[in-house]
Write a protein that holds these residues in place. Sequence first.
Motif, PDB file in Angstrom:
ATOM      1  N   ASP A 397       0.833  -1.205   0.000  1.00 23.32           N
ATOM      2  CA  ASP A 397       0.000   0.000   0.000  1.00 23.32           C
ATOM      3  C   ASP A 397       0.866   1.253   0.000  1.00 23.32           C
ATOM      4  O   ASP A 397       1.563   1.544   0.961  1.00 23.32           O
ATOM      5  CB  ASP A 397      -0.920  -0.017   1.235  1.00 23.32           C
ATOM      6  N   PHE A 398       0.811   2.004  -1.107  1.00 19.07           N
ATOM      7  CA  PHE A 398       1.549   3.254  -1.223  1.00 19.07           C
ATOM      8  C   PHE A 398       0.825   4.432  -0.569  1.00 19.07           C
ATOM      9  O   PHE A 398       1.326   5.544  -0.579  1.00 19.07           O
ATOM     10  CB  PHE A 398       1.799   3.590  -2.694  1.00 19.07           C
ATOM     11  N   GLY A 399      -0.346   4.178  -0.013  1.00 20.10           N
ATOM     12  CA  GLY A 399      -1.112   5.246   0.622  1.00 20.10           C
ATOM     13  C   GLY A 399      -2.456   5.477  -0.030  1.00 20.10           C
ATOM     14  O   GLY A 399      -3.224   6.336   0.400  1.00 20.10           O
ATOM     15  N   TRP A 400      -2.756   4.699  -1.081  1.00 16.01           N
ATOM     16  CA  TRP A 400      -4.060   4.840  -1.726  1.00 16.01           C
ATOM     17  C   TRP A 400      -4.701   3.473  -1.977  1.00 16.01           C
ATOM     18  O   TRP A 400      -5.418   3.258  -2.947  1.00 16.01           O
ATOM     19  CB  TRP A 400      -3.942   5.640  -3.025  1.00 16.01           C
ATOM     20  N   GLY A 401      -4.419   2.522  -1.086  1.00 21.76           N
ATOM     21  CA  GLY A 401      -5.044   1.212  -1.163  1.00 21.76           C
ATOM     22  C   GLY A 401      -4.292   0.240  -2.056  1.00 21.76           C
ATOM     23  O   GLY A 401      -3.279   0.569  -2.663  1.00 21.76           O
ATOM     24  N   LYS A 402      -4.804  -0.992  -2.112  1.00 21.63           N
ATOM     25  CA  LYS A 402      -4.133  -2.037  -2.883  1.00 21.63           C
ATOM     26  C   LYS A 402      -4.258  -1.782  -4.376  1.00 21.63           C
ATOM     27  O   LYS A 402      -5.151  -1.064  -4.841  1.00 21.63           O
ATOM     28  CB  LYS A 402      -4.695  -3.410  -2.529  1.00 21.63           C
ATOM     29  N   ALA A 403      -3.359  -2.368  -5.128  1.00 18.93           N
ATOM     30  CA  ALA A 403      -3.347  -2.192  -6.581  1.00 18.93           C
ATOM     31  C   ALA A 403      -4.626  -2.745  -7.199  1.00 18.93           C
ATOM     32  O   ALA A 403      -5.200  -3.725  -6.717  1.00 18.93           O
ATOM     33  CB  ALA A 403      -2.125  -2.876  -7.183  1.00 18.93           C
ATOM     34  N   GLU A 404      -5.055  -2.100  -8.263  1.00 21.72           N
ATOM     35  CA  GLU A 404      -6.193  -2.607  -9.017  1.00 21.72           C
ATOM     36  C   GLU A 404      -5.819  -3.904  -9.730  1.00 21.72           C
ATOM     37  O   GLU A 404      -6.611  -4.825  -9.843  1.00 21.72           O
ATOM     38  CB  GLU A 404      -6.631  -1.565 -10.049  1.00 21.72           C
ATOM     39  N   LYS A 405      -4.595  -3.970 -10.202  1.00 21.71           N
ATOM     40  CA  LYS A 405      -4.139  -5.150 -10.927  1.00 21.71           C
ATOM     41  C   LYS A 405      -2.613  -5.200 -10.884  1.00 21.71           C
ATOM     42  O   LYS A 405      -1.946  -4.155 -10.907  1.00 21.71           O
ATOM     43  CB  LYS A 405      -4.605  -5.068 -12.379  1.00 21.71           C
ATOM     44  N   ILE A 406      -2.076  -6.399 -10.820  1.00 19.35           N
ATOM     45  CA  ILE A 406      -0.634  -6.615 -10.892  1.00 19.35           C
ATOM     46  C   ILE A 406      -0.354  -7.578 -12.037  1.00 19.35           C
ATOM     47  O   ILE A 406      -0.975  -8.639 -12.136  1.00 19.35           O
ATOM     48  CB  ILE A 406      -0.073  -7.160  -9.569  1.00 19.35           C
ATOM     49  N   GLU A 407       0.549  -7.181 -12.906  1.00 20.01           N
ATOM     50  CA  GLU A 407       0.939  -8.028 -14.027  1.00 20.01           C
ATOM     51  C   GLU A 407       2.416  -8.359 -13.919  1.00 20.01           C
ATOM     52  O   GLU A 407       3.246  -7.475 -13.667  1.00 20.01           O
ATOM     53  CB  GLU A 407       0.698  -7.319 -15.367  1.00 20.01           C
ATOM     54  N   LYS A 408       2.739  -9.634 -14.107  1.00 19.69           N
ATOM     55  CA  LYS A 408       4.130 -10.066 -14.152  1.00 19.69           C
ATOM     56  C   LYS A 408       4.438 -10.488 -15.571  1.00 19.69           C
ATOM     57  O   LYS A 408       3.755 -11.335 -16.145  1.00 19.69           O
ATOM     58  CB  LYS A 408       4.361 -11.215 -13.172  1.00 19.69           C
ATOM     59  N   LEU A 409       5.460  -9.882 -16.150  1.00 16.83           N
ATOM     60  CA  LEU A 409       5.819 -10.141 -17.534  1.00 16.83           C
ATOM     61  C   LEU A 409       7.182 -10.813 -17.599  1.00 16.83           C
ATOM     62  O   LEU A 409       8.092 -10.471 -16.839  1.00 16.83           O
ATOM     63  CB  LEU A 409       5.852  -8.842 -18.343  1.00 16.83           C
ATOM     64  N   SER A 410       7.296 -11.754 -18.517  1.00 14.69           N
ATOM     65  CA  SER A 410       8.549 -12.469 -18.683  1.00 14.69           C
ATOM     66  C   SER A 410       9.207 -12.060 -19.991  1.00 14.69           C
ATOM     67  O   SER A 410       8.552 -11.585 -20.913  1.00 14.69           O
ATOM     68  CB  SER A 410       8.284 -13.977 -18.688  1.00 14.69           C
ATOM     69  N   GLY A 411      10.503 -12.274 -20.076  1.00 14.10           N
ATOM     70  CA  GLY A 411      11.207 -12.035 -21.327  1.00 14.10           C
ATOM     71  C   GLY A 411      11.038 -13.175 -22.312  1.00 14.10           C
ATOM     72  O   GLY A 411      11.571 -13.135 -23.413  1.00 14.10           O
ATOM     73  N   ASP A 412      10.268 -14.214 -21.939  1.00 13.05           N
ATOM     74  CA  ASP A 412      10.071 -15.382 -22.804  1.00 13.05           C
ATOM     75  C   ASP A 412       8.735 -15.345 -23.531  1.00 13.05           C
ATOM     76  O   ASP A 412       8.260 -16.361 -24.008  1.00 13.05           O
ATOM     77  CB  ASP A 412      10.119 -16.668 -21.978  1.00 13.05           C
ATOM     78  N   GLU A 413       8.098 -14.169 -23.608  1.00 12.57           N
ATOM     79  CA  GLU A 413       6.723 -14.124 -24.074  1.00 12.57           C
ATOM     80  C   GLU A 413       6.580 -14.067 -25.594  1.00 12.57           C
ATOM     81  O   GLU A 413       5.513 -13.807 -26.110  1.00 12.57           O
ATOM     82  CB  GLU A 413       5.996 -12.911 -23.465  1.00 12.57           C
ATOM     83  N   HIS A 414       7.649 -14.311 -26.329  1.00 11.37           N
ATOM     84  CA  HIS A 414       7.560 -14.208 -27.780  1.00 11.37           C
ATOM     85  C   HIS A 414       7.572 -15.561 -28.471  1.00 11.37           C
ATOM     86  O   HIS A 414       8.046 -15.693 -29.582  1.00 11.37           O
ATOM     87  CB  HIS A 414       8.693 -13.317 -28.308  1.00 11.37           C
ATOM     88  N   GLY A 415       7.068 -16.579 -27.788  1.00 14.41           N
ATOM     89  CA  GLY A 415       6.838 -17.849 -28.438  1.00 14.41           C
ATOM     90  C   GLY A 415       7.876 -18.926 -28.185  1.00 14.41           C
ATOM     91  O   GLY A 415       7.680 -20.071 -28.568  1.00 14.41           O
ATOM     92  N   ARG A 416       9.005 -18.601 -27.586  1.00 10.30           N
ATOM     93  CA  ARG A 416      10.024 -19.627 -27.348  1.00 10.30           C
ATOM     94  C   ARG A 416       9.575 -20.587 -26.247  1.00 10.30           C
ATOM     95  O   ARG A 416       9.803 -21.778 -26.322  1.00 10.30           O
ATOM     96  CB  ARG A 416      11.357 -18.972 -26.968  1.00 10.30           C
TER      97      ARG A 416
END
Length: 457
Positions: A397-416
């Motif tokens: 909490d940065f002071g305005w409540g929990k995040a609406e959404k959290i996304e984790k992205l990988s460097g492997d997302e291009h089909g390998r």
Amino acid sequence: MALPFHVNVLDHCYVSPAPPDSVIPPISLPLTYFDIPWLSYSPNRTLFFYRMPPPEFTTTILKQSLSLALQHFYPLAGNLSIPLPPAEPRIVYTEGDSVSFTVAESTTNIHHLSGNHPRSMTNLSSLLPELLSPTMSRDTHTPLTLPLLAVQITRFSDSGVSIGLTSQHAAADERTLYEFMKCWASFCKSLLNKDSFFEFKSTPWFDRSVILDPNSLKTTLLKQWWNRSNPPKDPREETDRNIVQSTFFLSSSDISKIKHHIVERCKIVNEDPPINLSLYETGVAYAWICLLKVEESHDAIKACPLYLGYNASGISRLKYDVPLSYFGCCIVFGRVRALESDLLDEDGLVCATKSFDVEIDRLVRDFLEGAERWICEWDELNVRVIGSPKVDFYGIDFGWGKAEKIEKLSGDEHGRVNVISLNGGRDLDGGLEIGVVLSVDKMSTFTSLFHGGLKEL
């Protein structure tokens, strides 16, 4: 029709640790055998979406609080130093080192990018700062100095904001990143509330000597890494806008339904059910089977082994004490093996979870068994799992409540490699949030299989 999308950089600066009355001493941290394998991976990328921060929110407050947090986690302001072989890479902080801090604005609204529907990976990636990868940028004839951390703040047309964090895997695992983000958020909340005093009590532990290496595993892995050739760059990485990420949910009742199905199928064939039907194993197994069925329509089913890689806690498996505040990587590599034909059989879920059992049993017995093959074995992965529901990023909490959404992205997302990302979920009680990366056409098929499969259980 896709929404128009554009990100415009407004400001770029550097944020340094700024102790009010003392100088932070230089530090040089050797890598351990937990860190070395991550030199082969692209940096970790995490997005935090917030719908509407309070009126008093400013990027200045975020910079000030980041500077305060870096006083405690100051190696993150430093660099990954990769000298010429056979010298060893190190994490090095010297006075004056800093973190790249970008402020941008987007022409779209946060609702579109933080939703659960398919969203362009190209668009999501534009909300994250770039860091060079140790592998893709490596030249054995030139020493390298790579920043460990970069931050990007993006404001949206509907007053939402995202915080994009990119960090070198070899410097910090999710546990360490969580502690850093919690520290940053606490300082930010304190500044917003105009608190006169805030004390951060969980001091990071930087001493690498607590990680014992009697069999010189580090030397073995480092030699393997030096001898690796750089992987060819996928030409689609910069041009393919057909790759999307979607979010799927398994509630606690969904998990119970999947477990019940597995147990009942075992009764029918007179077998003992899997032992480790936890939230993690059950959810990952279900997503794995759905991913395989997407590919089934394109290729003939083969009796060949498939491999799913995941991360498991190392601190809890060491036979000696390591402080929970240890700064760095302390996770081990798990690799689940099963035959494709068995996974796509009627009892594929049973096969997947029992295969998890075999790997978990091995890690419990001796998690360093076969560790000298961590790097080469992970080259054979068909599916890679990132994230964990046990790390509560939604609780930050940065002071305005929990995040609406959290996304984790990988460097492997291009089909390998197929990538599955996990979160505990913003509002799920005992459930699981699953991120999947596929082409647009395959994502449509996966969505039907994921939801349809739950109805059929």
